[in-house]
Design an enzyme around this catalytic site. Structure first.
Site, PDB file in Angstrom:
ATOM      1  N   GLY A  90      32.904  30.526  33.164  1.00 38.19           N
ATOM      2  CA  GLY A  90      33.267  29.147  33.426  1.00 38.19           C
ATOM      3  C   GLY A  90      34.742  29.146  33.775  1.00 38.19           C
ATOM      4  O   GLY A  90      35.191  30.009  34.527  1.00 38.19           O
ATOM      5  N   SER A 122      32.494  37.272  32.891  1.00 37.50           N
ATOM      6  CA  SER A 122      33.464  36.475  33.658  1.00 37.50           C
ATOM      7  C   SER A 122      34.628  35.985  32.777  1.00 37.50           C
ATOM      8  O   SER A 122      35.401  36.816  32.298  1.00 37.50           O
ATOM      9  CB  SER A 122      32.705  35.335  34.336  1.00 37.50           C
ATOM     10  OG  SER A 122      33.494  34.693  35.264  1.00 37.50           O
ATOM     11  N   ALA A 123      34.766  34.701  32.528  1.00 35.42           N
ATOM     12  CA  ALA A 123      35.855  34.208  31.677  1.00 35.42           C
ATOM     13  C   ALA A 123      35.809  34.872  30.300  1.00 35.42           C
ATOM     14  O   ALA A 123      36.847  35.211  29.720  1.00 35.42           O
ATOM     15  CB  ALA A 123      35.783  32.691  31.540  1.00 35.42           C
ATOM     16  N   HIS A 159      35.073  39.568  38.877  1.00 38.77           N
ATOM     17  CA  HIS A 159      34.681  39.176  40.242  1.00 38.77           C
ATOM     18  C   HIS A 159      35.637  39.780  41.265  1.00 38.77           C
ATOM     19  O   HIS A 159      36.026  39.127  42.223  1.00 38.77           O
ATOM     20  CB  HIS A 159      34.705  37.654  40.426  1.00 38.77           C
ATOM     21  CG  HIS A 159      33.937  36.880  39.414  1.00 38.77           C
ATOM     22  ND1 HIS A 159      32.572  36.764  39.427  1.00 38.77           N
ATOM     23  CD2 HIS A 159      34.343  36.158  38.333  1.00 38.77           C
ATOM     24  CE1 HIS A 159      32.169  36.015  38.405  1.00 38.77           C
ATOM     25  NE2 HIS A 159      33.227  35.643  37.727  1.00 38.77           N
ATOM     26  N   GLU A 194      31.470  42.581  41.061  1.00 40.47           N
ATOM     27  CA  GLU A 194      30.289  41.916  40.513  1.00 40.47           C
ATOM     28  C   GLU A 194      29.131  42.897  40.340  1.00 40.47           C
ATOM     29  O   GLU A 194      28.721  43.549  41.307  1.00 40.47           O
ATOM     30  CB  GLU A 194      29.888  40.747  41.409  1.00 40.47           C
ATOM     31  CG  GLU A 194      30.849  39.587  41.225  1.00 40.47           C
ATOM     32  CD  GLU A 194      30.571  38.413  42.151  1.00 40.47           C
ATOM     33  OE1 GLU A 194      29.804  38.560  43.103  1.00 40.47           O
ATOM     34  OE2 GLU A 194      31.149  37.344  41.896  1.00 40.47           O
TER      35      GLU A 194
END
Lengths: 235, 235
Positions: A90, A122-123, A159, A194
């Site tokens: 997010g 991710s985050a 990413h 990714e």
């Protein structure tokens, strides 16, 4: 004994959430049927309930139950009791801000150092590095600090994207941005493409997945590292 | 009597620095042969001297001299004496951090409110909005606040990019990011495409250049505005 998966992304193009990682996660979470989910990063601003529900779906397919930390009265106590922790993607600024607000940095750090399995995507991966200074996210809120867990002795750039040589947009490439980071900071940065992830087991940090990663060290030319490379030599 | 140009970018693809704006700048700076340049955003981490020299070239072609603020003993005094101010692009976090360090927010605000012409490009435009929360830059340093000049009653998103429908990268579009911003903030955001600028004259804020801009208001669908639209109704 740390036991951590630091994944670049939660989903690959065309794939469902965590789909590409499910075989790995079956093994990773083999000792627990329940996972504590921290939905603070709120992708697209969705609610904690909606985010937790969304994340439950892929876990159900490997017979795991997911409970959101917001469902507990005392989030610190929830961390202590957790058999496994997952922090999803997010906005990194929103996530970091909320972890500070709820005073969860030390509690999570302690549990993870004592062996509670931690999955980040991710985050949730970005914050496994020393600081969040190499996030790609928009700074939509102002957190009290950019300091993060430091489960690995470097920064993460999730990413990671290679330069688009056809682009006519005057914007920096990811590599340019990370080089700029090194004008003001000296820790290494690992650019995770990714579908790649880092597997942290105690002192070992190994690149997994199908793709090479790109490593940026202070005042050195960036270079590629192959899958299965041990990265605990970076510092 | 404010007199400000807020430009999305310093250069267009294939064009030299400020080239597309030079005719405009000749008029804008007609009353002064010397411009005070603030090189704090340090694109790519270049030195203040190198950045100032680079910026001098296009200005020389319209008979203007550029002096970097770092060449003055007292930066606050330099602001007071300036006949015109230009803040160029680079990293918004680095720029904002240095403006706080040197205590230049109030001095610049005062001079600009009293009529000193101000030109901003990219990061130098971002800070003309209420906050820097809608920058596209990587947070490579931690500034003491995200609050910026507020020369206009909304936020700026420079280098505004339309979604790339062919992309297979799992990343948010700019529009998604700005919508996410509105989950946590309520001020409007003006997405300025490369080659567009806002012309601020006292209470008037008009879109200039060849391209429409995209406006994002709190809890409203995003919409396009045409060149020459008056934007001072946004709030």
């Amino acid at each position: 004994m740390k036991n951590i998966i630091i994944a670049s992304t939660s989903a690959l193009h065309g794939g469902g959430p965590l789909e590409y990682l499910l075989d790995e996660l079956k093994l990773f979470f083999k000792d627990t049927p329940e996972i504590l989910f921290i939905p603070y990063a709120r992708p697209g601003g969705i609610s904690y309930d909606d985010y937790t529900e969304k994340v439950s779906v892929p876990f159900k397919s490997i017979d795991k139950t997911v409970k959101g930390i917001h469902e507990f009265e005392d989030p610190k106590e929830a961390i202590k009791q957790a058999k496994a922790i997952f922090i999803g993607g997010g906005n990194t600024f929103v996530l970091v801000n909320q972890l500070y607000k709820n005073g969860l940095w030390e509690p999570i750090k302690n549990e993870v150092k004592n062996g509670t399995p931690y999955l980040g995507t991710s985050a949730g991966s970005n914050i496994c590095g020393l600081t969040m200074n190499t996030t790609n996210d928009m700074p939509i809120v102002y957190p009290p600090s950019f300091k993060t867990f430091g489960f690995v002795p470097f920064n993460i750039n999730p990413h990671y994207q290679d330069p688009d040589l056809n682009s006519k947009h005057i914007g920096e490439t990811r590599e340019t941005r990370i080089k700029e980071f090194h004008e003001f900071n000296s820790q290494p940065v690992v650019g995770l493409r990714e579908g790649s992830w880092l597997e942290v087991k105690d002192k070992s940090i190994v690149l997994k997945g199908n793709l090479d990663a790109r490593v940026f060290e202070y005042h050195k030319a960036a270079y590629e590292v192959k899958v299965d490379t041990e990265l605990n030599i970076l510092k």
